[in-house]
Write a protein that holds these residues in place. Structure first.
Motif, mmCIF file in Angstrom:
data_model
loop_
_atom_site.group_PDB
_atom_site.id
_atom_site.type_symbol
_atom_site.label_atom_id
_atom_site.label_comp_id
_atom_site.label_asym_id
_atom_site.label_seq_id
_atom_site.Cartn_x
_atom_site.Cartn_y
_atom_site.Cartn_z
ATOM 1 N N GLN A 112 0.830 -1.204 0.000
ATOM 2 C CA GLN A 112 0.000 0.000 0.000
ATOM 3 C C GLN A 112 0.862 1.251 0.000
ATOM 4 O O GLN A 112 0.544 2.242 -0.673
ATOM 5 N N ASP A 113 1.969 1.224 0.739
ATOM 6 C CA ASP A 113 2.893 2.362 0.707
ATOM 7 C C ASP A 113 3.425 2.584 -0.708
ATOM 8 O O ASP A 113 3.542 3.726 -1.169
ATOM 9 N N VAL A 114 3.749 1.494 -1.391
ATOM 10 C CA VAL A 114 4.238 1.613 -2.766
ATOM 11 C C VAL A 114 3.173 2.246 -3.647
ATOM 12 O O VAL A 114 3.445 3.163 -4.434
ATOM 13 N N ALA A 115 1.930 1.786 -3.526
ATOM 14 C CA ALA A 115 0.844 2.338 -4.327
ATOM 15 C C ALA A 115 0.647 3.822 -4.044
ATOM 16 O O ALA A 115 0.436 4.624 -4.969
ATOM 17 N N ASP A 116 0.716 4.214 -2.773
ATOM 18 C CA ASP A 116 0.537 5.622 -2.414
ATOM 19 C C ASP A 116 1.667 6.487 -2.984
ATOM 20 O O ASP A 116 1.425 7.600 -3.473
ATOM 21 N N LEU A 117 2.893 5.973 -2.929
ATOM 22 C CA LEU A 117 4.027 6.725 -3.469
ATOM 23 C C LEU A 117 3.909 6.880 -4.985
ATOM 24 O O LEU A 117 4.196 7.946 -5.541
ATOM 25 N N LEU A 118 3.485 5.815 -5.671
ATOM 26 C CA LEU A 118 3.322 5.907 -7.126
ATOM 27 C C LEU A 118 2.198 6.862 -7.500
ATOM 28 O O LEU A 118 2.298 7.589 -8.501
ATOM 29 N N GLU A 119 1.146 6.883 -6.717
ATOM 30 C CA GLU A 119 0.046 7.807 -7.008
ATOM 31 C C GLU A 119 0.515 9.262 -6.896
ATOM 32 O O GLU A 119 0.205 10.095 -7.753
ATOM 33 N N TRP A 120 1.269 9.566 -5.834
ATOM 34 C CA TRP A 120 1.808 10.926 -5.681
ATOM 35 C C TRP A 120 2.779 11.258 -6.812
ATOM 36 O O TRP A 120 2.709 12.326 -7.419
ATOM 37 N N ALA A 121 3.667 10.313 -7.123
ATOM 38 C CA ALA A 121 4.663 10.565 -8.156
ATOM 39 C C ALA A 121 4.011 10.788 -9.514
ATOM 40 O O ALA A 121 4.399 11.695 -10.266
ATOM 41 N N GLY A 122 3.004 9.990 -9.850
ATOM 42 C CA GLY A 122 2.333 10.141 -11.136
ATOM 43 C C GLY A 122 1.650 11.477 -11.276
ATOM 44 O O GLY A 122 1.650 12.083 -12.359
ATOM 45 N N GLY A 123 1.073 11.966 -10.183
ATOM 46 C CA GLY A 123 0.375 13.237 -10.235
ATOM 47 C C GLY A 123 1.280 14.431 -10.292
ATOM 48 O O GLY A 123 0.842 15.547 -10.613
ATOM 49 N N HIS A 124 2.577 14.250 -9.991
ATOM 50 C CA HIS A 124 3.514 15.377 -9.957
ATOM 51 C C HIS A 124 4.703 15.184 -10.900
ATOM 52 O O HIS A 124 5.676 15.938 -10.827
ATOM 53 N N GLY A 125 4.628 14.171 -11.770
ATOM 54 C CA GLY A 125 5.698 13.975 -12.746
ATOM 55 C C GLY A 125 7.033 13.594 -12.133
ATOM 56 O O GLY A 125 8.092 13.954 -12.668
ATOM 57 N N ALA A 127 9.931 11.080 -11.381
ATOM 58 C CA ALA A 127 10.505 9.813 -11.848
ATOM 59 C C ALA A 127 10.768 8.904 -10.657
ATOM 60 O O ALA A 127 11.313 9.340 -9.638
ATOM 61 N N VAL A 128 10.380 7.633 -10.789
ATOM 62 C CA VAL A 128 10.529 6.663 -9.702
ATOM 63 C C VAL A 128 11.484 5.566 -10.168
ATOM 64 O O VAL A 128 11.224 4.885 -11.169
ATOM 65 N N ILE A 129 12.576 5.381 -9.443
ATOM 66 C CA ILE A 129 13.565 4.356 -9.773
ATOM 67 C C ILE A 129 13.484 3.257 -8.719
ATOM 68 O O ILE A 129 13.981 3.413 -7.598
ATOM 69 N N PRO A 130 12.834 2.119 -9.018
ATOM 70 C CA PRO A 130 12.801 1.022 -8.048
ATOM 71 C C PRO A 130 14.216 0.551 -7.717
ATOM 72 O O PRO A 130 15.072 0.429 -8.601
ATOM 73 N N TYR A 131 14.461 0.266 -6.441
ATOM 74 C CA TYR A 131 15.809 0.002 -5.948
ATOM 75 C C TYR A 131 15.748 -1.123 -4.924
ATOM 76 O O TYR A 131 14.963 -1.077 -3.984
ATOM 77 N N GLY A 132 16.556 -2.166 -5.151
ATOM 78 C CA GLY A 132 16.638 -3.263 -4.197
ATOM 79 C C GLY A 132 17.920 -3.167 -3.400
ATOM 80 O O GLY A 132 18.068 -2.345 -2.503
ATOM 81 N N VAL A 150 12.076 15.999 -10.743
ATOM 82 C CA VAL A 150 12.240 15.350 -9.442
ATOM 83 C C VAL A 150 12.448 13.852 -9.652
ATOM 84 O O VAL A 150 11.751 13.228 -10.459
ATOM 85 N N VAL A 151 13.397 13.287 -8.909
ATOM 86 C CA VAL A 151 13.696 11.851 -8.986
ATOM 87 C C VAL A 151 13.578 11.245 -7.598
ATOM 88 O O VAL A 151 14.168 11.742 -6.629
ATOM 89 N N LEU A 152 12.799 10.182 -7.501
ATOM 90 C CA LEU A 152 12.610 9.447 -6.255
ATOM 91 C C LEU A 152 13.190 8.051 -6.402
ATOM 92 O O LEU A 152 12.824 7.306 -7.324
ATOM 93 N N SER A 153 14.091 7.665 -5.506
ATOM 94 C CA SER A 153 14.582 6.291 -5.452
ATOM 95 C C SER A 153 13.693 5.511 -4.496
ATOM 96 O O SER A 153 13.529 5.884 -3.329
ATOM 97 N N LEU A 154 13.093 4.431 -5.003
ATOM 98 C CA LEU A 154 12.136 3.638 -4.234
ATOM 99 C C LEU A 154 12.831 2.403 -3.690
ATOM 100 O O LEU A 154 12.930 1.366 -4.362
ATOM 101 N N ASP A 155 13.337 2.498 -2.471
ATOM 102 C CA ASP A 155 14.123 1.436 -1.836
ATOM 103 C C ASP A 155 13.175 0.482 -1.120
ATOM 104 O O ASP A 155 12.483 0.855 -0.175
ATOM 105 N N LEU A 156 13.153 -0.788 -1.557
ATOM 106 C CA LEU A 156 12.202 -1.765 -1.028
ATOM 107 C C LEU A 156 12.744 -2.603 0.114
ATOM 108 O O LEU A 156 12.083 -3.532 0.579
ATOM 109 N N THR A 157 13.943 -2.297 0.618
ATOM 110 C CA THR A 157 14.586 -3.219 1.559
ATOM 111 C C THR A 157 13.940 -3.257 2.941
ATOM 112 O O THR A 157 14.290 -4.123 3.746
ATOM 113 N N ALA A 158 13.019 -2.337 3.234
ATOM 114 C CA ALA A 158 12.265 -2.466 4.485
ATOM 115 C C ALA A 158 11.222 -3.573 4.387
ATOM 116 O O ALA A 158 10.714 -4.050 5.408
ATOM 117 N N MET A 159 10.907 -3.988 3.169
ATOM 118 C CA MET A 159 9.955 -5.077 2.934
ATOM 119 C C MET A 159 10.765 -6.367 2.784
ATOM 120 O O MET A 159 11.013 -6.843 1.684
#
Length: 531
Positions: A112-125, A127-132, A150-159
């Motif tokens: 759900q956190d991922v979905a919320d972050l993508l929704e915000w990013a899509g609405g504001h242009g 860029a989201v870089i998935p990161y393991g 704006v560039v957001l690194s999406l670090d999934l290591t808390a999951m």
């Protein structure tokens, strides 16, 4: 179903600029000793870069208050997420030119956190870089270009949890951010294993393996992560999709196959049900040396086509054998190993050794349950090599590695062409002697995956240009010989030109349409796979 526990976290520091653990890197004296083996390198190693010297500015945007607890703008964290771990990345960091540093780094705790972050990013242009784990060696986790402010690194290591284990079906539901050691630690109490051990095992995640169709250490049969997938959960800007858990299905094109290898360009893999295996109890290994490399290739082909399934079947040419310390007598070395959870494997190893001897191989006494000197030396060098590469980079050397796969009938000519043409390109670009080594990492009845290492002194301050030129020549050689641009390291941005030439145009058309449908704002890993 059994609940799994969360693995303990480690406080050991990762290197922000280079491979692995910060305390494992060669010191200055070791760097100088390695540089002495390559004429033309720097007299002193480049200093280890500091984040403070990068002058990282304020982020170009702030997240909404509802997401602020997931996001950081800490300069050190941002710098560590700016690049992967290719030679090109390491030398840029050493030269103080790491490229675009992300404005923000997010660490979601669930889908759900991922979905919320993508929704915000899509609405504001954004860029989201998935990161393991950040171990990409193909430019897969960085942003290039200027289309996004704006560039957001999406670090999934808390999951990082194993959420469920189905012992009847021998499968587990695992969060995508689980690093290799944490994943195996959670499976071990159940005497189960995923049995996927890439060289980057310590520093890569399940989601990263899935998104790049990663190859593991094992040389035959289940060589790629694809074979262990039972179902995926993927979060896309267009919605969340979860495929059914099934042992097999013939119902149309596979939804899992759409996202395996998609490198975060189509969606973010958040969970997966993975097929597991019992942990092996029986092991046996032995080295085989060959005076003639073509004969060694024929021996490996015979083993691959024999119905035997060695866990390890690595063939090192004389240069690679010497580089790893496994053999320094000018001979090629085949590292053979078998393992099983059910029964002893000594007979399998003996049959494989007989095939090797029939092609001129010279064998030592096999060591059941443990490796002998040559096998042990190879294994240690295999794990140590990325750190040594970074040490050579500090000396200004150019170190390029690339892997591919082709059929047995094309393999000898491909290896010769790479040695000749890529070696000549490296010599011309650097003005210094160049070494091109080859090893086989994975073998199949119809072909093999050769892995090449290129070593040369670089042009001080211009190492990236030299690396790019060598990469371009290698890409052209692979294309002419109908060898894939990558067997297990993914496409990323560095292999994109070769991938564009390799894939059929109707498939490219379908991929572009899929990208548009799933990521209408074009925010997911821009520049990877498709424009």
């Amino acid at each position: 179903m059994a609940d799994a526990t969360t693995a303990p976290r480690t406080a050991r520091a990762r290197s922000w600029w280079g491979w692995g653990w910060a305390d494992e890197h060669p010191d200055d004296a070791e760097c100088i000793a390695m540089g002495a083996l390559l004429p033309g390198t720097l007299p002193r190693p480049l200093p280890i870069p500091r984040v403070a010297d990068l002058r990282i500015g304020r982020p170009a945007a702030e997240p909404p208050r509802s997401l602020a607890h997931l996001v950081t703008a800490d300069p050190g964290v941002r710098a560590a997420h700016a690049m992967g771990k290719a030679y090109r990345d390491v030398i840029r960091a050493l030269r103080g030119r790491p490229g675009r540093i992300p404005d923000l780094v997010a660490r979601p705790a669930n889908g759900q956190d991922v979905a919320d972050l993508l929704e915000w990013a899509g609405g504001h242009g954004v860029a989201v870089i998935p990161y393991g784990g950040g171990s990409s060696v193909t430019g897969g986790v960085e942003y290039r270009g200027d289309a996004h402010q704006v560039v957001l690194s999406l670090d999934l290591t808390a999951m990082d949890r194993v959420l469920e284990i189905d012992t009847d079906s021998r499968a587990a539901r695992i969060q995508a951010g689980a690093l290799g050691p944490a994943l195996e630690d959670q499976l071990r109490p159940h005497s189960l294993t995923l049995r996927h051990f890439p060289q980057s095992f310590e520093f890569s995640t399940l989601g990263g393996w899935l998104a790049t169709r990663a190859g593991g250490h094992y040389a035959t049969v289940h060589t790629h992560i694809d074979d262990f997938v039972q179902s995926l959960q993927v979060v896309t800007p267009a919605g969340v999709g979860t495929s059914w858990r099934l042992p097999a299905s013939g119902a149309g094109p596979s939804p899992d196959r759409l996202f395996l290898g998609s490198e975060g360009a189509l969606g973010v893999i958040t969970e997966a049900w993975m097929r597991l295996q019992e942990r092996p109890r029986h092991k046996a290994s032995a080295p085989v040396s060959f005076a003639d490399f073509p004969a060694a290739l024929r021996a490996v082909r015979a083993i691959a086509q024999s119905g035997l399934t060695p866990a390890n079947c690595r063939l090192l040419d004389p240069g690679e054998a010497a580089l790893s310390g496994a053999a320094r007598d000018g001979r090629s070395l085949l590292v053979l190993g078998f393992e099983s959870a059910a029964a002893p494997v000594d007979t399998d190893l003996a049959q494989a050794l007989d095939l090797a001897r029939a092609h001129g191989g010279v064998t030592a006494v096999p060591s059941a349950g443990s490796a002998d000197g040559a096998v042990g030396a190879w294994r240690s060098a295999f794990l140590r090599m990325p750190y040594l590469r970074d040490g050579l980079a500090r000396m200004g050397a150019v170190v390029e590695t690339f892997e591919t796969a082709t059929t047995w009938d094309r393999l000898p000519a491909l290896i010769d062409a790479v040695r000749d043409e890529v070696g000549a390109a490296a010599r011309e670009a650097t003005g210094h002697p160049a070494t091109v080594n080859c090893r086989l990492t994975h073998v199949y009845p119809d072909g093999a995956a050769p892995y090449f290492t290129v070593l040369a002194a670089g042009r001080p301050g211009d190492e990236v240009a030299v690396w790019d030129h060598v990469k371009d020549v290698a890409t052209d050689v692979l294309h002419r010989h109908r060898a894939t641009i990558t067997h297990h390291h993914a496409v990323g941005r560095d292999h994109r030109p070769g991938y564009d030439r390799q894939r059929p145009e109707p498939f490219a058309l379908a991929l572009r349409a899929t990208k548009t449908a799933l990521d209408p704002h074009g925010i997911l890993n821009p520049g990877v796979l498709v424009d």
